[in-house]
Design a protein around this motif. Sequence first.
Motif, short mmCIF file in Angstrom:
data_model
loop_
_atom_site.label_atom_id
_atom_site.label_comp_id
_atom_site.label_asym_id
_atom_site.label_seq_id
_atom_site.Cartn_x
_atom_site.Cartn_y
_atom_site.Cartn_z
N PHE A 94 13.52 16.96 -18.62
CA PHE A 94 14.46 15.92 -18.24
C PHE A 94 14.03 14.57 -18.80
O PHE A 94 12.89 14.14 -18.60
CB PHE A 94 14.56 15.83 -16.71
N HIS A 95 14.96 13.91 -19.50
CA HIS A 95 14.69 12.61 -20.10
C HIS A 95 15.20 11.49 -19.17
O HIS A 95 16.29 11.59 -18.62
CB HIS A 95 15.39 12.49 -21.46
N GLY A 96 14.40 10.48 -19.02
CA GLY A 96 14.79 9.37 -18.14
C GLY A 96 13.83 8.20 -18.26
O GLY A 96 13.36 7.88 -19.35
N GLY A 97 13.53 7.56 -17.14
CA GLY A 97 12.72 6.34 -17.18
C GLY A 97 11.70 6.22 -16.07
O GLY A 97 11.48 5.13 -15.53
N ASN A 98 11.04 7.33 -15.73
CA ASN A 98 10.04 7.26 -14.66
C ASN A 98 8.83 6.40 -15.02
O ASN A 98 8.01 6.09 -14.15
CB ASN A 98 9.55 8.66 -14.29
N PHE A 99 8.74 6.00 -16.27
CA PHE A 99 7.65 5.13 -16.70
C PHE A 99 7.91 3.66 -16.35
O PHE A 99 7.05 2.80 -16.56
CB PHE A 99 7.46 5.22 -18.22
N HIS A 100 9.09 3.34 -15.85
CA HIS A 100 9.44 1.93 -15.60
C HIS A 100 8.66 1.40 -14.40
O HIS A 100 8.56 2.08 -13.38
CB HIS A 100 10.94 1.79 -15.36
N GLY A 101 8.14 0.19 -14.52
CA GLY A 101 7.19 -0.33 -13.54
C GLY A 101 7.75 -1.26 -12.49
O GLY A 101 6.99 -1.99 -11.86
N ASP A 102 9.04 -1.24 -12.25
CA ASP A 102 9.63 -2.20 -11.32
C ASP A 102 9.05 -2.10 -9.91
O ASP A 102 8.85 -3.12 -9.24
CB ASP A 102 11.15 -2.03 -11.26
N TYR A 103 8.81 -0.89 -9.43
CA TYR A 103 8.27 -0.75 -8.08
C TYR A 103 6.95 -1.51 -7.94
O TYR A 103 6.74 -2.26 -6.98
CB TYR A 103 8.05 0.73 -7.73
N VAL A 104 6.06 -1.31 -8.89
CA VAL A 104 4.75 -1.95 -8.82
C VAL A 104 4.86 -3.45 -9.09
O VAL A 104 4.24 -4.27 -8.40
CB VAL A 104 3.77 -1.30 -9.82
N SER A 105 5.65 -3.81 -10.07
CA SER A 105 5.79 -5.22 -10.44
C SER A 105 6.27 -6.06 -9.26
O SER A 105 5.72 -7.12 -8.96
CB SER A 105 6.76 -5.35 -11.62
N LEU A 106 7.29 -5.58 -8.58
CA LEU A 106 7.84 -6.33 -7.45
C LEU A 106 6.81 -6.45 -6.32
O LEU A 106 6.66 -7.52 -5.72
CB LEU A 106 9.12 -5.66 -6.94
N GLU A 107 6.09 -5.36 -6.05
CA GLU A 107 5.08 -5.42 -4.99
C GLU A 107 3.94 -6.37 -5.34
O GLU A 107 3.41 -7.06 -4.46
CB GLU A 107 4.53 -4.02 -4.70
N GLU B 123 0.83 -1.21 0.00
CA GLU B 123 0.00 0.00 0.00
C GLU B 123 0.87 1.25 0.00
O GLU B 123 0.58 2.22 -0.72
CB GLU B 123 -0.94 0.01 1.21
N LYS B 124 1.92 1.24 0.79
CA LYS B 124 2.83 2.40 0.83
C LYS B 124 3.44 2.66 -0.54
O LYS B 124 3.43 3.80 -1.03
CB LYS B 124 3.94 2.13 1.86
N ILE B 125 3.97 1.61 -1.18
CA ILE B 125 4.63 1.78 -2.48
C ILE B 125 3.64 2.19 -3.56
O ILE B 125 3.91 3.09 -4.37
CB ILE B 125 5.36 0.48 -2.88
N LEU B 126 2.47 1.55 -3.58
CA LEU B 126 1.48 1.88 -4.61
C LEU B 126 0.92 3.28 -4.42
O LEU B 126 0.61 3.97 -5.40
CB LEU B 126 0.37 0.83 -4.62
N THR B 127 0.79 3.72 -3.17
CA THR B 127 0.33 5.09 -2.93
C THR B 127 1.35 6.09 -3.45
O THR B 127 0.99 7.11 -4.06
CB THR B 127 0.09 5.31 -1.42
N GLU B 128 2.62 5.80 -3.23
CA GLU B 128 3.67 6.67 -3.76
C GLU B 128 3.63 6.71 -5.29
O GLU B 128 3.76 7.78 -5.90
CB GLU B 128 5.04 6.18 -3.28
N GLU B 129 3.43 5.54 -5.91
CA GLU B 129 3.36 5.49 -7.38
C GLU B 129 2.13 6.21 -7.91
O GLU B 129 2.20 6.91 -8.94
CB GLU B 129 3.35 4.03 -7.84
#
Length: 516
Positions: free
Chosen positions: A334-347, A310-316
Amino acid sequence: MINIGRSPLSVSQLARIVFENEEIVIDEDVLNEVDVNHQFLQKFSQNKLIYGINTGFGPMAQYKVSQDSLMQLQYNLIRSHSSGSGKLIEPALCRALMVARLGSLIQARSGVHPEIIELIALLINKNILPCIFEHGGVGASGDLVQLAHLGLMLIGEGEVHYQNAIRPAAEVFAENNIKPLSIHVREGLAILNGTSAMTGIGCLNIAKSQTLISWGIMLSALTNEVVEAYNDHFSTELNVVKHHTGQLKVAALMQHALEGSQMIRDRSEHLYNPDNIGHDVFEDKVQEYYSLRCVTQILGPVYDTIAHAEKILTEELNSVNDNPVVDHVNHNVFHGGNFHGDYVSLEMDKLKIAITRVSMLAERQLNYLLNNKLNQKFPPFVNMGVLGLNFGMQGIQFTAVSTVAENQTLSFPMYVHSIPNNNDNQDIVSMGTNGALLTKKVIDNSFEVLAIQLMTIVQAVDYLECQTSLSPLSAKVYHEVRAIFPAFKEDQPRYKEQRLVREYMEAHAPLKAFEA
């Protein structure tokens, strides 16, 4: 009404929007900030090469797009990536996806026109939802395919769920006097680049998991109650010496569930009483089987896993998961990779493993109640009819066992399934949407298993005729279930009653395990 933007969105707010149809209101300050961000991008992008505004996408980014084709570029992106397949995602999940996309766009770092914010909010409030397919997203450059189908609806194309039917978006928009989205600068890429499919689905998974573990604790308490277990294994004194938040919370909830019970036994009155121990062999087990005795140690880690998810998904949910990030405060892109879903995938992988464990515990407790050789208290399969002629809960046990087995297979993590694609531009991906959808399946399966366990428990209560000896909370659950699942002796098909009990459990949490 839920004011979007005044404070961070919570998982419980998202669930209320989805399941209780709470209306969204967009804070005026949010719209103003989004407009400032949009105006900045329009000026800043002049005479610069910025990804996704005047370049191709992904590995095609080295190709510059002519000025007169910039708007068409955004439409091309939406249409070309609307390529999902498989089953349609349930409308509730599509609604959650839209709320999650709104949560990212209102951060005012995507360069979009305020029109898109207002349109998404309007469609959520009118319950006009895009038709989105399960298969397509790899969860790295965002949930590209699933979110493309959202974009297709926003520009008035494709199909939508509306009033329990699937209809052309253009037709429904016209019927409701809704103007399709106009592309201003980069609305196409801003819709697609993000984790909002996995995040929206993941938030609903967490909300349902919170209800499920409430039932897991309640049914564990009830199972201990009907077999007259001892009270020390869920006592504060035993659990406080192991320093885990979840274990202590589960112990406290079990104590609450069993408060006032006349069936739970005090060990000090029985096995610590010299008058009761003048035997060499005791009929009662000195300690219960692990599925009864180790509930706090088994469900405690599950509780902690749900809380962390819940903590991680709320942050996302409240993050900018777009690329590039348009920063009008620091006057840069700024170009980068904030679209990457590792936080959600792992949870999601951790969550589905934890929920599978809930179903495994329920199946073992169920087996204990059904096996007279283990419990030495009930007839085989809690059969209140004629043994041999009638079958009691025998048939429905097969369903519980096969469903748990499916959960165990589904629990292999998606997080480690990275397959490079997109001409190796996306050379490591999260598979987060796959993970979130599989987690939903595991949660749904687990409700089925726990429903079968609850049906068995109330049969056991009737066999013992102990209704008046239950704790008040246990008695409340018993009577509510018996209203939809009457006691039985004669054999009848049970699948309809099982569905009613499952739906009752999904709609009610007997214990307040998490704060709203």
